[in-house]
Design a protein around this motif. Structure first.
Motif, PDB file in Angstrom:
ATOM      1  N   ALA A  78       0.825  -1.211   0.000  1.00 34.01           N
ATOM      2  CA  ALA A  78       0.000   0.000   0.000  1.00 34.01           C
ATOM      3  C   ALA A  78       0.860   1.263   0.000  1.00 34.01           C
ATOM      4  CB  ALA A  78      -0.946  -0.001   1.193  1.00 34.01           C
ATOM      5  N   ASP A  79       1.907   1.284   0.826  1.00 33.10           N
ATOM      6  CA  ASP A  79       2.779   2.461   0.871  1.00 33.10           C
ATOM      7  C   ASP A  79       3.523   2.640  -0.443  1.00 33.10           C
ATOM      8  OD1 ASP A  79       1.981   2.900   3.479  1.00 33.10           O
ATOM      9  OD2 ASP A  79       3.837   2.136   4.374  1.00 33.10           O
ATOM     10  N   MET A  80       4.016   1.536  -1.015  1.00 38.03           N
ATOM     11  CA  MET A  80       4.733   1.631  -2.278  1.00 38.03           C
ATOM     12  C   MET A  80       3.818   2.165  -3.376  1.00 38.03           C
ATOM     13  SD  MET A  80       6.425  -1.201  -4.778  1.00 38.03           S
ATOM     14  CE  MET A  80       4.798  -1.572  -5.408  1.00 38.03           C
ATOM     15  N   MET A  81       2.596   1.645  -3.454  1.00 34.62           N
ATOM     16  CA  MET A  81       1.678   2.106  -4.496  1.00 34.62           C
ATOM     17  C   MET A  81       1.275   3.561  -4.285  1.00 34.62           C
ATOM     18  SD  MET A  81       1.535  -0.040  -6.818  1.00 34.62           S
ATOM     19  CE  MET A  81       0.265   0.817  -7.749  1.00 34.62           C
ATOM     20  N   ARG A  82       1.087   3.952  -3.034  1.00 33.97           N
ATOM     21  CA  ARG A  82       0.775   5.363  -2.759  1.00 33.97           C
ATOM     22  C   ARG A  82       1.893   6.246  -3.285  1.00 33.97           C
ATOM     23  NH1 ARG A  82       1.589   5.959   2.871  1.00 33.97           N
ATOM     24  NH2 ARG A  82       3.730   6.295   2.173  1.00 33.97           N
ATOM     25  N   ASP A  83       3.142   5.873  -2.994  1.00 30.02           N
ATOM     26  CA  ASP A  83       4.279   6.684  -3.411  1.00 30.02           C
ATOM     27  C   ASP A  83       4.496   6.646  -4.920  1.00 30.02           C
ATOM     28  OD1 ASP A  83       4.629   7.303  -0.758  1.00 30.02           O
ATOM     29  OD2 ASP A  83       6.349   5.967  -0.468  1.00 30.02           O
ATOM     30  N   VAL A  84       4.380   5.477  -5.521  1.00 31.81           N
ATOM     31  CA  VAL A  84       4.542   5.370  -6.981  1.00 31.81           C
ATOM     32  C   VAL A  84       3.522   6.265  -7.677  1.00 31.81           C
ATOM     33  CG1 VAL A  84       4.153   3.830  -8.955  1.00 31.81           C
ATOM     34  CG2 VAL A  84       5.636   3.092  -7.094  1.00 31.81           C
ATOM     35  N   LYS A  85       2.272   6.134  -7.283  1.00 31.95           N
ATOM     36  CA  LYS A  85       1.223   6.905  -7.953  1.00 31.95           C
ATOM     37  C   LYS A  85       1.347   8.407  -7.677  1.00 31.95           C
ATOM     38  CE  LYS A  85      -2.918   5.081  -7.623  1.00 31.95           C
ATOM     39  NZ  LYS A  85      -4.063   4.368  -7.033  1.00 31.95           N
ATOM     40  N   SER A  86       1.620   8.785  -6.441  1.00 30.18           N
ATOM     41  CA  SER A  86       1.680  10.221  -6.143  1.00 30.18           C
ATOM     42  C   SER A  86       2.909  10.878  -6.775  1.00 30.18           C
ATOM     43  CB  SER A  86       1.633  10.482  -4.643  1.00 30.18           C
ATOM     44  OG  SER A  86       2.795  10.028  -4.002  1.00 30.18           O
ATOM     45  N   HIS A  87       4.057  10.215  -6.712  1.00 25.55           N
ATOM     46  CA  HIS A  87       5.263  10.805  -7.305  1.00 25.55           C
ATOM     47  C   HIS A  87       5.174  10.854  -8.824  1.00 25.55           C
ATOM     48  CE1 HIS A  87       7.609   9.592  -3.445  1.00 25.55           C
ATOM     49  NE2 HIS A  87       6.840  10.647  -3.257  1.00 25.55           N
ATOM     50  N   ALA A  88       4.640   9.797  -9.431  1.00 26.38           N
ATOM     51  CA  ALA A  88       4.468   9.801 -10.889  1.00 26.38           C
ATOM     52  C   ALA A  88       3.466  10.879 -11.297  1.00 26.38           C
ATOM     53  CB  ALA A  88       4.026   8.432 -11.390  1.00 26.38           C
ATOM     54  N   ALA A  89       2.397  11.029 -10.537  1.00 24.30           N
ATOM     55  CA  ALA A  89       1.394  12.060 -10.859  1.00 24.30           C
ATOM     56  C   ALA A  89       1.991  13.454 -10.753  1.00 24.30           C
ATOM     57  CB  ALA A  89       0.187  11.931  -9.935  1.00 24.30           C
ATOM     58  N   GLN A  90       2.772  13.702  -9.711  1.00 26.72           N
ATOM     59  CA  GLN A  90       3.411  15.015  -9.573  1.00 26.72           C
ATOM     60  C   GLN A  90       4.287  15.312 -10.775  1.00 26.72           C
ATOM     61  OE1 GLN A  90       5.520  14.816  -5.842  1.00 26.72           O
ATOM     62  NE2 GLN A  90       3.645  14.738  -4.648  1.00 26.72           N
ATOM     63  N   TRP A  91       5.081  14.335 -11.183  1.00 21.96           N
ATOM     64  CA  TRP A  91       5.970  14.519 -12.326  1.00 21.96           C
ATOM     65  C   TRP A  91       5.167  14.737 -13.616  1.00 21.96           C
ATOM     66  CZ3 TRP A  91       6.908  10.554 -16.194  1.00 21.96           C
ATOM     67  CH2 TRP A  91       7.837  10.954 -17.165  1.00 21.96           C
ATOM     68  N   MET A  92       4.152  13.903 -13.850  1.00 18.37           N
ATOM     69  CA  MET A  92       3.378  13.996 -15.083  1.00 18.37           C
ATOM     70  C   MET A  92       2.599  15.308 -15.173  1.00 18.37           C
ATOM     71  SD  MET A  92       2.126  10.023 -15.134  1.00 18.37           S
ATOM     72  CE  MET A  92       1.225  10.007 -16.692  1.00 18.37           C
ATOM     73  N   LYS A  93       2.093  15.772 -14.047  1.00 21.63           N
ATOM     74  CA  LYS A  93       1.320  17.014 -14.067  1.00 21.63           C
ATOM     75  C   LYS A  93       2.190  18.243 -14.314  1.00 21.63           C
ATOM     76  CE  LYS A  93      -2.641  15.584 -11.338  1.00 21.63           C
ATOM     77  NZ  LYS A  93      -3.427  15.775 -10.114  1.00 21.63           N
ATOM     78  N   THR A  94       3.482  18.124 -14.041  1.00 21.23           N
ATOM     79  CA  THR A  94       4.370  19.266 -14.298  1.00 21.23           C
ATOM     80  C   THR A  94       5.075  19.155 -15.650  1.00 21.23           C
ATOM     81  OG1 THR A  94       6.224  18.202 -13.151  1.00 21.23           O
ATOM     82  CG2 THR A  94       4.796  19.663 -11.846  1.00 21.23           C
ATOM     83  N   ASP A  95       4.848  18.064 -16.351  1.00 17.51           N
ATOM     84  CA  ASP A  95       5.446  17.847 -17.671  1.00 17.51           C
ATOM     85  C   ASP A  95       4.375  18.137 -18.725  1.00 17.51           C
ATOM     86  OD1 ASP A  95       6.375  16.690 -20.111  1.00 17.51           O
ATOM     87  OD2 ASP A  95       7.746  15.423 -18.973  1.00 17.51           O
ATOM     88  N   ALA A  96       4.576  19.187 -19.493  1.00 15.88           N
ATOM     89  CA  ALA A  96       3.583  19.645 -20.469  1.00 15.88           C
ATOM     90  C   ALA A  96       3.281  18.609 -21.546  1.00 15.88           C
ATOM     91  CB  ALA A  96       4.062  20.943 -21.113  1.00 15.88           C
ATOM     92  N   ARG A  97       4.079  17.581 -21.666  1.00 13.90           N
ATOM     93  CA  ARG A  97       3.836  16.561 -22.690  1.00 13.90           C
ATOM     94  C   ARG A  97       2.664  15.649 -22.321  1.00 13.90           C
ATOM     95  NH1 ARG A  97       9.370  13.653 -23.001  1.00 13.90           N
ATOM     96  NH2 ARG A  97       9.030  13.814 -20.764  1.00 13.90           N
ATOM     97  N   PHE A  98       2.326  15.570 -21.047  1.00 13.04           N
ATOM     98  CA  PHE A  98       1.193  14.746 -20.603  1.00 13.04           C
ATOM     99  C   PHE A  98      -0.044  15.638 -20.532  1.00 13.04           C
ATOM    100  CE2 PHE A  98       4.835  12.350 -18.998  1.00 13.04           C
ATOM    101  CZ  PHE A  98       4.501  11.049 -19.346  1.00 13.04           C
ATOM    102  N   THR A  99      -0.506  16.089 -21.682  1.00 10.85           N
ATOM    103  CA  THR A  99      -1.557  17.105 -21.754  1.00 10.85           C
ATOM    104  C   THR A  99      -2.899  16.645 -21.201  1.00 10.85           C
ATOM    105  OG1 THR A  99      -2.069  16.402 -24.007  1.00 10.85           O
ATOM    106  CG2 THR A  99      -0.515  18.232 -23.752  1.00 10.85           C
ATOM    107  N   ARG A 100      -3.214  15.367 -21.285  1.00 13.34           N
ATOM    108  CA  ARG A 100      -4.530  14.875 -20.862  1.00 13.34           C
ATOM    109  C   ARG A 100      -4.505  14.242 -19.479  1.00 13.34           C
ATOM    110  NH1 ARG A 100      -7.706  11.466 -24.830  1.00 13.34           N
ATOM    111  NH2 ARG A 100      -9.368  12.318 -23.583  1.00 13.34           N
ATOM    112  N   PHE A 101      -3.327  14.123 -18.871  1.00 11.97           N
ATOM    113  CA  PHE A 101      -3.233  13.443 -17.581  1.00 11.97           C
ATOM    114  C   PHE A 101      -3.780  14.310 -16.464  1.00 11.97           C
ATOM    115  CE2 PHE A 101      -1.087  12.194 -13.642  1.00 11.97           C
ATOM    116  CZ  PHE A 101      -1.419  10.848 -13.611  1.00 11.97           C
TER     117      PHE A 101
END
Length: 147
Positions: free
Chosen positions: A67-90
């Motif tokens: 549970a902790d690993m998935m929380r961190d994987v998803k939250s860290h990946a989301a933070q990165w994707m939301k700040t990367d303009a190439r992931f326009t629909r994420f």
């Protein structure tokens, strides 16, 4: 000395299953996720997916919490994707995820299944795939739970 194998097939989806992982960026996303998994001491055997979800086969380190690993994987990946303009629909990941333990004897079959995701989803949609996985795992949840 303790010897532990904790293989998990994990699936998680984009929020509302929006197809927001462009094919040309998947490899970069997968490398990011692989790095996050490594920080737990766990091993990523295979990662793959399509535009609206990701499959992974991992060996979870004995001291790590799934549970902790998935929380961190998803939250860290989301933070990165939301700040990367190439992931326009994420717009984020679905709240839930699917995880099922895997027998070491089935490791190669799960790896092959993950590698074949693009071809697999040319024939079957994600909801039907999840229904089958839930049924095989004896889970009563509905695939809409991964929205």
């Amino acid at each position: 000395m303790s010897k532990v194998t904790a293989l998990y097939h994990i699936v998680f989806a984009t929020k509302n299953r929006v197809p927001s992982i462009p094919m040309e960026l998947r490899e970069e996303l997968y490398r990011f996720i692989w790095h996050e998994i490594k920080t737990t001491g766990s091993t990523l055997y295979r990662i793959g997916g399509v535009s609206d979800h990701v499959h992974m086969l991992i060996n979870l380190h004995p001291s790590a919490s799934l549970a902790d690993m998935m929380r961190d994987v998803k939250s860290h990946a989301a933070q990165w994707m939301k700040t990367d303009a190439r992931f326009t629909r994420f717009d984020g990941w679905a709240k839930e995820y699917y995880a099922c333990s895997v027998s070491p004897q089935h490791k190669d079959a799960v790896i092959a299944y993950i590698i074949g995701q693009p071809q697999h989803h040319a024939k079957i949609n994600f909801a039907n795939e999840l229904n089958r996985m839930f049924e095989e795992a004896g889970l009563l949840n509905h695939p809409d739970d991964l929205k």
